[in-house]
Write an enzyme that holds these catalytic residues in place. Structure first.
Site, short mmCIF file in Angstrom:
data_model
loop_
_atom_site.label_atom_id
_atom_site.label_comp_id
_atom_site.label_asym_id
_atom_site.label_seq_id
_atom_site.Cartn_x
_atom_site.Cartn_y
_atom_site.Cartn_z
N ALA A 173 57.19 74.93 55.29
CA ALA A 173 57.68 76.30 54.86
C ALA A 173 56.32 77.34 55.54
O ALA A 173 55.39 76.81 55.96
CB ALA A 173 57.41 76.10 53.30
N PHE A 174 56.92 78.42 55.21
CA PHE A 174 55.93 79.56 55.86
C PHE A 174 54.46 79.65 54.96
O PHE A 174 53.72 80.07 55.85
CB PHE A 174 56.87 80.79 55.81
N GLY A 254 59.81 73.12 51.41
CA GLY A 254 60.52 74.16 51.44
C GLY A 254 61.49 74.47 50.26
O GLY A 254 60.80 73.84 49.07
N SER A 255 62.21 75.36 50.17
CA SER A 255 62.92 75.75 48.89
C SER A 255 63.80 74.47 48.43
O SER A 255 64.39 73.90 49.06
CB SER A 255 63.87 77.23 49.01
N VAL A 258 67.49 74.47 50.43
CA VAL A 258 67.71 73.94 51.36
C VAL A 258 67.22 72.39 51.41
O VAL A 258 67.88 71.47 51.84
CB VAL A 258 66.48 74.64 52.55
N GLU A 276 59.27 68.11 49.09
CA GLU A 276 58.03 69.09 48.41
C GLU A 276 58.85 70.38 48.21
O GLU A 276 58.84 71.40 49.06
CB GLU A 276 56.96 69.22 49.17
N LEU A 277 59.43 70.67 46.88
CA LEU A 277 60.45 71.77 46.96
C LEU A 277 59.43 72.71 46.00
O LEU A 277 58.51 72.73 45.56
CB LEU A 277 61.74 71.66 46.54
N THR A 311 52.41 76.15 43.87
CA THR A 311 52.05 76.05 42.91
C THR A 311 51.48 77.37 42.05
O THR A 311 50.79 77.35 41.03
CB THR A 311 50.70 75.28 42.85
N GLY A 477 46.36 75.38 43.69
CA GLY A 477 45.18 75.00 44.27
C GLY A 477 44.99 73.34 43.87
O GLY A 477 44.67 73.18 42.78
P1 NAD Z 1 62.96 77.42 53.27
O1 NAD Z 1 63.58 76.51 52.53
O2 NAD Z 1 63.54 78.65 53.77
O3 NAD Z 1 62.44 76.88 54.76
C1 NAD Z 1 61.52 75.68 55.01
C2 NAD Z 1 61.99 74.94 56.31
O4 NAD Z 1 63.34 74.51 56.27
C3 NAD Z 1 61.81 75.94 57.53
O5 NAD Z 1 61.10 75.02 58.52
C4 NAD Z 1 63.14 76.46 57.68
O6 NAD Z 1 63.30 76.82 59.23
C5 NAD Z 1 63.74 75.20 57.42
N1 NAD Z 1 65.36 75.03 57.16
C6 NAD Z 1 65.95 76.36 56.73
N2 NAD Z 1 67.26 75.85 56.74
C7 NAD Z 1 67.44 74.53 56.92
C8 NAD Z 1 68.50 73.76 57.30
N3 NAD Z 1 69.70 73.93 56.78
N4 NAD Z 1 68.34 72.63 57.55
C9 NAD Z 1 67.08 72.00 57.79
N5 NAD Z 1 65.95 72.89 57.99
C10 NAD Z 1 66.12 74.04 57.37
O7 NAD Z 1 61.53 77.65 52.65
P2 NAD Z 1 60.32 78.92 53.04
O8 NAD Z 1 60.99 80.08 52.61
O9 NAD Z 1 59.69 78.65 54.17
O10 NAD Z 1 59.22 78.29 51.93
C11 NAD Z 1 59.18 78.53 50.45
C12 NAD Z 1 59.38 77.59 49.58
O11 NAD Z 1 58.61 76.28 49.88
C13 NAD Z 1 59.17 77.88 48.24
O12 NAD Z 1 60.38 77.40 47.32
C14 NAD Z 1 57.92 76.89 48.05
O13 NAD Z 1 57.90 76.68 46.57
C15 NAD Z 1 58.40 75.55 48.76
N6 NAD Z 1 56.95 75.12 49.07
C16 NAD Z 1 56.78 74.02 48.39
C17 NAD Z 1 55.71 73.07 48.56
C18 NAD Z 1 55.50 72.01 47.68
O14 NAD Z 1 54.58 71.25 48.23
N7 NAD Z 1 56.28 71.55 46.72
C19 NAD Z 1 54.67 73.54 49.28
C20 NAD Z 1 55.08 75.01 50.11
C21 NAD Z 1 56.08 75.46 49.96
#
Ligand code: NAD
Length: 528
Positions: A173-174, A254-255, A258, A276-277, A311, A477
């Site tokens: 994720a970003f 990521g989210s 996704v 890890e969402l 978090t 953290g």
């Molecule tokens: P996102 O889900 O938009 O993107 C995450 C990754 O998935 C990126 O690399 C993106 O390019 C890729 N992606 C997007 N669509 C896809 C698809 N259809 N198939 C495969 N890959 C795809 O998330 P984001 O906006 O970059 O990050 C924010 C989210 O990440 C928040 O929900 C946050 O809570 C979560 N996050 C969770 C943790 C954790 O450890 N639980 C850590 C960091 C971030």
């Protein structure tokens, strides 16, 4: 996709601020030319162009050439070949390479601040997490132990054996543009796998800078660079990786939206998936809590990283007796923020920007919904217009009319990735724990109390259902020593410390017969 149709990609006279060009050139990134965004042992890239945009100033930092479908498949093939040799390299030798990566000194933290938008101290902290997990990986490389299990049959032994898994893809994720990859790489590399990284399409420069550092160490050790491959790209590249049978495990951060698609796709081909969402994390403050500790922790959890940590503290449950005092202290802290909103690269900035315009719109929509649902807004809110070039917003405290996360359309039950803290008042700890557990997500939670009975209740079977359950420590953290991850719609994944490494290997149960007889288990007889 980040191609902007409304204006030319790189205007002829494109100029970068001195601060940005210094950060990029210190890391060997030539922003004047399109930057290759694929590393498979060589730097290349012939896919779509991604624009890296500074969230604080809106300036275009660089154009990155992402992976074409052919480049992705070639990289996967090369990674598989490299893995076949690498799996035979003794684990402590793999650990020695991790140690050398750890010794590399580069100020990646400044680039994290520049491209992602978190403040300088948090950018540095993120890089420290990589150093810490590399240390862990070095130790782990001598400790990835299997087990000898007692056999019921005389002259037999049962072994549980970990072996390398194959090709591990890390989709990140970003908001943690380098640390999450570091967590994965350290474990995956120590375990003997080839690792292929698809970072967020909005933070490609962070991934390129880190991969450059790692690749130089691999080259020095005469190891194929594709063992730490990079394929930048948007969701098409991500979904091609997820679908590929050449990938043994997908570690996705990521989210929830996704992650749900990723999980289905990987499971449908019987691959391994680690998720890890999103989080939706609550702090509960009891009457006996030390407010001089609790209030600053909630402030950091809710406002730090502009609410863009998985978090981050998004929900605050206050015991009725201390609620006025806590809110008054928080309001004072929130009022002190605006003069410290600004460029995350400056030392005294406390609050950087949201990552992009889309995030600002999500913040604005959440505020509108709160207002439409008659929430009381205790702070200033909205865009921080004094810095109009960037994605700056004011941190908000909202008191929704209803505290029940189960109500239809409730703002309590979704993760808004922005600095909005929702507050409710409770009378009994049981009620607060029920609210804590009533949301779909289950990442982090924290209880503030000095009463050992409350701590026991919080940590026990009827306590918090999140993966991270803190006491007198905020939700936000974590250290690398413990396994990091969440339950329920956060995905049940575990990364970093603890037993997380066990997912990056394939396990075999091996029964060995040292005797001169061949008895069947459970006393089964099969004599003709
Ligand atoms: P996102 O889900 O938009 O993107 C995450 C990754 O998935 C990126 O690399 C993106 O390019 C890729 N992606 C997007 N669509 C896809 C698809 N259809 N198939 C495969 N890959 C795809 O998330 P984001 O906006 O970059 O990050 C924010 C989210 O990440 C928040 O929900 C946050 O809570 C979560 N996050 C969770 C943790 C954790 O450890 N639980 C850590 C960091 C971030």
């Amino acid at each position: 996709m980040f191609l902007r149709a409304t204006r030319p990609l790189f205007p002829a006279a494109r100029r970068l601020s001195t601060r940005a060009s210094q950060v990029l050139s210190s890391l060997g990134i030539n922003h004047a030319e399109p930057v290759p965004g694929v590393y498979d042992g060589q730097w290349r890239g012939s896919g779509e162009h991604l624009l890296s945009v500074c969230p604080a100033t809106g300036e275009e930092l660089a154009r990155v050439v992402s992976a074409s479908p052919e480049e992705l498949h070639t990289t996967l093939d090369k990674a598989r070949e490299a893995y076949k040799a690498f799996r035979l390299v003794p684990a402590p030798r793999r650990g020695e390479v991790l140690r050398q990566i750890r010794e590399e000194k580069a100020d990646l933290g400044a680039l994290v601040s520049l491209e992602m938008g978190k403040i300088r101290s948090e950018g540095a902290g993120e890089v420290q997490e990589i150093v810490d997990i590399l240390d862990y990986g070095v130790g782990l490389s001598r400790m990835m132990n299997g087990r000898v299990v007692a056999s019921e049959r005389p002259g037999h032994s049962i072994l549980e054996i970990p072996n390398p898994l194959g090709v591990v893809a890390v989709l990140s994720a970003f908001n943690f543009p380098v640390a999450v990859y570091g967590w994965n790489l350290a474990l995956s590399f120590a375990a003997g796998n080839a690792t292929i990284w698809k970072p967020s399409q909005t933070t490609p420069l962070c991934s390129i800078a880190l991969t450059k550092i790692i690749s130089e160490v691999l080259e020095r050790n005469e190891l194929p660079g594709v063992l730490a491959a990079l394929v930048t790209g948007a969701k098409d590249v991500g979904s091609a990786i997820v679908e590929s049978k050449s990938v043994d495990m997908v570690s996705f951060t990521g989210s929830e939206a996704v992650g749900r698609q990723v999980a289905k796709t990987v499971q449908s081909r019987f691959g391994k998936v680690l998720l890890e969402l999103g989080g939706n994390n609550a702090s509960i403050i009891m009457p006996d809590a030390d407010l001089s500790l609790a209030v600053p922790a909630v402030f950091f959890g809710a406002v730090g990283t502009a609410g863009q940590r998985c978090t981050s503290t998004r929900r605050l449950y206050l015991h009725r007796t201390i609620a006025p005092e806590v809110l008054s202290r928080l309001e004072t802290l929130y009022a002190s923020v605006p003069p410290k909103i600004g460029d995350p690269l400056l030392e005294n900035t406390l609050l950087g920007p949201l990552h992009n315009e889309n995030a600002v719109q999500i913040y604005e929509r959440a505020l509108e919904t709160h207002k439409a649902q008659h929430a009381e807004i205790l702070t200033s809110s909205g865009r921080y217009t004094q810095l109009a070039e960037g994605n700056f917003v004011l941190p908000v405290i909202a008191v929704p009319k209803h505290a029940d996360p189960g109500l239809a359309g409730s703002m309590w039950s979704t993760e808004t990735f922005a600095p909005i803290l929702s507050v409710a008042v409770f009378d009994e700890l049981e009620q607060a724990i029920e609210w804590n557990n009533a949301v779909p997500q289950g990442l982090s939670s924290s209880l503030w109390t000095r009463d050992v009975r409350h701590i026991g209740q919080w940590l026990g079977p009827a306590g918090s259902d999140t993966g991270i359950v803190n006491v007198n420590v905020g939700t936000s953290g974590a250290e690398i020593g413990a396994a990091f991850g969440g339950n329920k719609s956060t995905g049940w994944g575990r990364e970093s410390g603890g037993d997380a490494w066990k997912q990056y290997v394939r396990w075999s149960a091996a029964t060995i017969n040292f005797s001169d007889a061949a008895p069947l288990a459970q006393g089964v007889s099969f004599a003709p």
